[in-house]
Design a protein around this motif. Sequence first.
Motif, PDB file in Angstrom:
ATOM      1  N   ASP A 209     -36.634  61.860  19.875  1.00 46.69           N
ATOM      2  CA  ASP A 209     -37.404  60.462  20.320  1.00 46.69           C
ATOM      3  C   ASP A 209     -38.179  61.267  21.892  1.00 46.69           C
ATOM      4  O   ASP A 209     -39.881  61.098  21.731  1.00 46.69           O
ATOM      5  CB  ASP A 209     -36.196  59.641  21.207  1.00 46.69           C
ATOM      6  N   ALA A 210     -38.376  62.302  21.812  1.00 46.07           N
ATOM      7  CA  ALA A 210     -38.734  62.819  22.961  1.00 46.07           C
ATOM      8  C   ALA A 210     -39.779  63.556  22.289  1.00 46.07           C
ATOM      9  O   ALA A 210     -41.362  63.192  22.607  1.00 46.07           O
ATOM     10  CB  ALA A 210     -38.969  63.958  23.434  1.00 46.07           C
ATOM     11  N   LEU A 211     -39.673  64.365  21.268  1.00 43.85           N
ATOM     12  CA  LEU A 211     -41.104  64.722  20.632  1.00 43.85           C
ATOM     13  C   LEU A 211     -42.020  63.950  20.272  1.00 43.85           C
ATOM     14  O   LEU A 211     -43.305  63.699  19.854  1.00 43.85           O
ATOM     15  CB  LEU A 211     -40.023  65.920  19.291  1.00 43.85           C
ATOM     16  N   PHE A 212     -41.665  62.868  19.656  1.00 43.79           N
ATOM     17  CA  PHE A 212     -42.235  61.524  18.947  1.00 43.79           C
ATOM     18  C   PHE A 212     -43.508  60.691  20.658  1.00 43.79           C
ATOM     19  O   PHE A 212     -44.404  60.902  20.010  1.00 43.79           O
ATOM     20  CB  PHE A 212     -41.357  61.005  18.368  1.00 43.79           C
ATOM     21  N   SER A 213     -42.533  61.107  21.300  1.00 38.30           N
ATOM     22  CA  SER A 213     -43.906  59.997  22.122  1.00 38.30           C
ATOM     23  C   SER A 213     -44.486  60.742  22.584  1.00 38.30           C
ATOM     24  O   SER A 213     -45.841  59.983  22.796  1.00 38.30           O
ATOM     25  CB  SER A 213     -42.490  59.238  23.069  1.00 38.30           C
ATOM     26  N   ASN A 214     -44.081  62.335  23.049  1.00 38.88           N
ATOM     27  CA  ASN A 214     -45.074  62.784  23.504  1.00 38.88           C
ATOM     28  C   ASN A 214     -46.564  63.231  22.466  1.00 38.88           C
ATOM     29  O   ASN A 214     -47.223  63.531  23.119  1.00 38.88           O
ATOM     30  CB  ASN A 214     -44.112  63.938  24.265  1.00 38.88           C
ATOM     31  N   ALA A 215     -45.413  63.841  21.466  1.00 38.29           N
ATOM     32  CA  ALA A 215     -46.326  63.640  20.475  1.00 38.29           C
ATOM     33  C   ALA A 215     -47.675  63.344  20.266  1.00 38.29           C
ATOM     34  O   ALA A 215     -48.888  62.992  19.890  1.00 38.29           O
ATOM     35  CB  ALA A 215     -46.137  64.553  18.764  1.00 38.29           C
ATOM     36  N   LEU A 216     -47.209  61.964  19.943  1.00 36.44           N
ATOM     37  CA  LEU A 216     -48.015  60.602  19.633  1.00 36.44           C
ATOM     38  C   LEU A 216     -49.219  60.259  20.736  1.00 36.44           C
ATOM     39  O   LEU A 216     -50.193  59.970  20.408  1.00 36.44           O
ATOM     40  CB  LEU A 216     -47.085  58.898  19.692  1.00 36.44           C
ATOM     41  N   LEU A 217     -48.584  60.602  21.895  1.00 38.70           N
ATOM     42  CA  LEU A 217     -50.001  60.600  22.913  1.00 38.70           C
ATOM     43  C   LEU A 217     -50.722  61.929  23.220  1.00 38.70           C
ATOM     44  O   LEU A 217     -51.911  61.940  22.872  1.00 38.70           O
ATOM     45  CB  LEU A 217     -49.561  60.834  24.524  1.00 38.70           C
ATOM     46  N   ALA A 218     -50.691  63.217  22.279  1.00 36.68           N
ATOM     47  CA  ALA A 218     -51.106  64.306  22.543  1.00 36.68           C
ATOM     48  C   ALA A 218     -52.108  64.142  21.086  1.00 36.68           C
ATOM     49  O   ALA A 218     -53.035  64.732  21.164  1.00 36.68           O
ATOM     50  CB  ALA A 218     -50.662  65.561  21.942  1.00 36.68           C
ATOM     51  N   LEU A 219     -51.266  63.470  20.190  1.00 40.34           N
ATOM     52  CA  LEU A 219     -52.267  63.178  19.026  1.00 40.34           C
ATOM     53  C   LEU A 219     -53.002  62.038  18.879  1.00 40.34           C
ATOM     54  O   LEU A 219     -54.709  62.483  18.541  1.00 40.34           O
ATOM     55  CB  LEU A 219     -50.750  62.442  18.002  1.00 40.34           C
ATOM     56  N   MET A 220     -53.391  60.808  19.674  1.00 40.25           N
ATOM     57  CA  MET A 220     -54.035  60.039  20.412  1.00 40.25           C
ATOM     58  C   MET A 220     -55.251  61.096  20.898  1.00 40.25           C
ATOM     59  O   MET A 220     -56.213  60.520  20.685  1.00 40.25           O
ATOM     60  CB  MET A 220     -53.827  58.678  21.168  1.00 40.25           C
ATOM     61  N   GLY A 221     -55.486  61.679  21.917  1.00 39.24           N
ATOM     62  CA  GLY A 221     -56.020  62.461  22.778  1.00 39.24           C
ATOM     63  C   GLY A 221     -56.785  63.678  21.945  1.00 39.24           C
ATOM     64  O   GLY A 221     -57.798  63.503  21.875  1.00 39.24           O
ATOM     65  N   VAL A 222     -55.838  64.702  21.072  1.00 38.49           N
ATOM     66  CA  VAL A 222     -56.709  65.178  19.908  1.00 38.49           C
ATOM     67  C   VAL A 222     -57.731  64.511  19.594  1.00 38.49           C
ATOM     68  O   VAL A 222     -58.626  65.077  18.691  1.00 38.49           O
ATOM     69  CB  VAL A 222     -55.279  65.918  19.139  1.00 38.49           C
ATOM     70  N   GLY A 223     -56.549  63.133  19.348  1.00 39.16           N
ATOM     71  CA  GLY A 223     -57.859  62.703  17.931  1.00 39.16           C
ATOM     72  C   GLY A 223     -59.424  62.130  18.793  1.00 39.16           C
ATOM     73  O   GLY A 223     -60.441  62.388  17.710  1.00 39.16           O
ATOM     74  N   ILE A 224     -59.115  61.826  19.905  1.00 32.10           N
ATOM     75  CA  ILE A 224     -60.309  60.937  20.440  1.00 32.10           C
ATOM     76  C   ILE A 224     -61.235  62.154  20.634  1.00 32.10           C
ATOM     77  O   ILE A 224     -62.645  61.773  20.400  1.00 32.10           O
ATOM     78  CB  ILE A 224     -60.192  60.305  21.597  1.00 32.10           C
ATOM     79  N   LEU A 225     -61.135  63.685  20.750  1.00 30.52           N
ATOM     80  CA  LEU A 225     -61.668  64.527  21.553  1.00 30.52           C
ATOM     81  C   LEU A 225     -61.921  65.412  20.249  1.00 30.52           C
ATOM     82  O   LEU A 225     -62.937  65.751  19.918  1.00 30.52           O
ATOM     83  CB  LEU A 225     -60.886  65.895  22.366  1.00 30.52           C
ATOM     84  N   ALA A 226     -61.458  64.678  19.362  1.00 31.17           N
ATOM     85  CA  ALA A 226     -61.965  65.409  17.976  1.00 31.17           C
ATOM     86  C   ALA A 226     -63.390  64.909  17.695  1.00 31.17           C
ATOM     87  O   ALA A 226     -63.839  65.216  16.724  1.00 31.17           O
ATOM     88  CB  ALA A 226     -60.489  64.986  16.267  1.00 31.17           C
ATOM     89  N   LEU A 227     -63.444  63.046  17.556  1.00 30.49           N
ATOM     90  CA  LEU A 227     -64.242  62.347  17.444  1.00 30.49           C
ATOM     91  C   LEU A 227     -64.752  62.937  18.212  1.00 30.49           C
ATOM     92  O   LEU A 227     -66.505  62.548  17.598  1.00 30.49           O
ATOM     93  CB  LEU A 227     -64.436  61.040  17.403  1.00 30.49           C
ATOM     94  N   ILE A 228     -65.243  62.813  19.080  1.00 28.87           N
ATOM     95  CA  ILE A 228     -66.050  63.430  19.862  1.00 28.87           C
ATOM     96  C   ILE A 228     -67.275  64.722  20.042  1.00 28.87           C
ATOM     97  O   ILE A 228     -68.265  64.335  19.099  1.00 28.87           O
ATOM     98  CB  ILE A 228     -65.414  63.364  21.539  1.00 28.87           C
ATOM     99  N   ILE A 229     -66.331  65.520  19.243  1.00 26.17           N
ATOM    100  CA  ILE A 229     -66.408  66.831  19.347  1.00 26.17           C
ATOM    101  C   ILE A 229     -67.430  67.019  18.335  1.00 26.17           C
ATOM    102  O   ILE A 229     -67.968  67.678  17.204  1.00 26.17           O
ATOM    103  CB  ILE A 229     -65.461  68.276  19.383  1.00 26.17           C
TER     104      ILE A 229
END
Length: 356
Positions: free
Chosen positions: A55-75
């Motif tokens: 659960d801890a991995l999923f919640s934290n990784a989901l936030l990280a995934l959203m941040g990385v996805g937005i950063l990937a779109l911008i870059i």
Amino acid sequence: MAAAVLLGSVYVIVGTAISSAWPSIDLSWLSPSDNEQFQIAWHSWQKQAVQDARDALFSNALLALMGVGILALIIGYFVADRALRPVAQMTATARKLSESTLAHQRIDLQGPNDELKELADTFDAMLTRLNVAFDTQRRFVANASHELRTPLTINRTVLEIALSDPEASEDLKALGRTLLEVNARNEKLIEGLLLLARSERELAVRKPVDVREVGQTAVEQVTAFAEEHGVTVTAELVSAPTIGDPVLLERSVSNLLENAVKYNIPENGKVWIRTGMADGALVVQVANTGQHVPAYEVNSLFEPFRRLHADRVDSAKGSGLGLSIVRAVVQAHGGNVAAVPRDGGGLVVTIRLPRR
């Protein structure tokens, strides 16, 4: 998508790793009932630890995934923009190309020797070959037309001398007048070809010119011709300065007026000419009464030797180069010309030139 797959894989791996690393405890010294209860509780703690870690991995990784996805779109946007910039440059150059700009318009892409630079260099080489081909064609038309003017001038002189002979018979004079008309028509054709070849080249003369003065001069030149055909010319001329070749602009407007007079109704024909500014562009508009012109035939009238309802051998009214010269002159000045059928018959031809 790759990050989501990685997250799912880590989710499974973490649970498996915790389960594999969970220690076993030997409680044989306890009574069997206490040992069984403790083992049940121990396995329950193991499942709870695995679930909490996941659960801890999923919640934290989901936030990280959203941040990385937005950063990937911008870059990715900036990387794609930079990677496709040469393609945009080639597209812009291709749109600006015309016969008059082939001599100096090139992509000239700078950068590493990759596939895009090879494509741009190949495109530049093709433009060079096209420029040579167009220039050769224009020189041939100009030289051939120039060479043909001399024998036509000689023919006209000989015919005029023969017609001036008082002892010439009526049959000979009739033949001479017919040949003079044919010779004059050929001379007009040659002049048109020379002007067309000159119009399709890059402008050699660029100086301030007012389209009002151009229109006024063209109206004065065509007035006698219009009166001869019973056509009334109405002018509404407003000042609009630009930069270009006054002679070519005057010739193009004169061609429009001459065509408007030639292809008019037999009696009480009318021609209207207007000059001025419209939507930030210089506008010259010529309209006339005349026979109905189908919309699908309008564009073909700007092609050389094309006439309405006539083939290229029918030259009773002209050489068929008038509108071709108009289009070539206007394009050489960076403008455009369009024609639409007029309600009630005739055409409305509009020239638009950039304001400079």
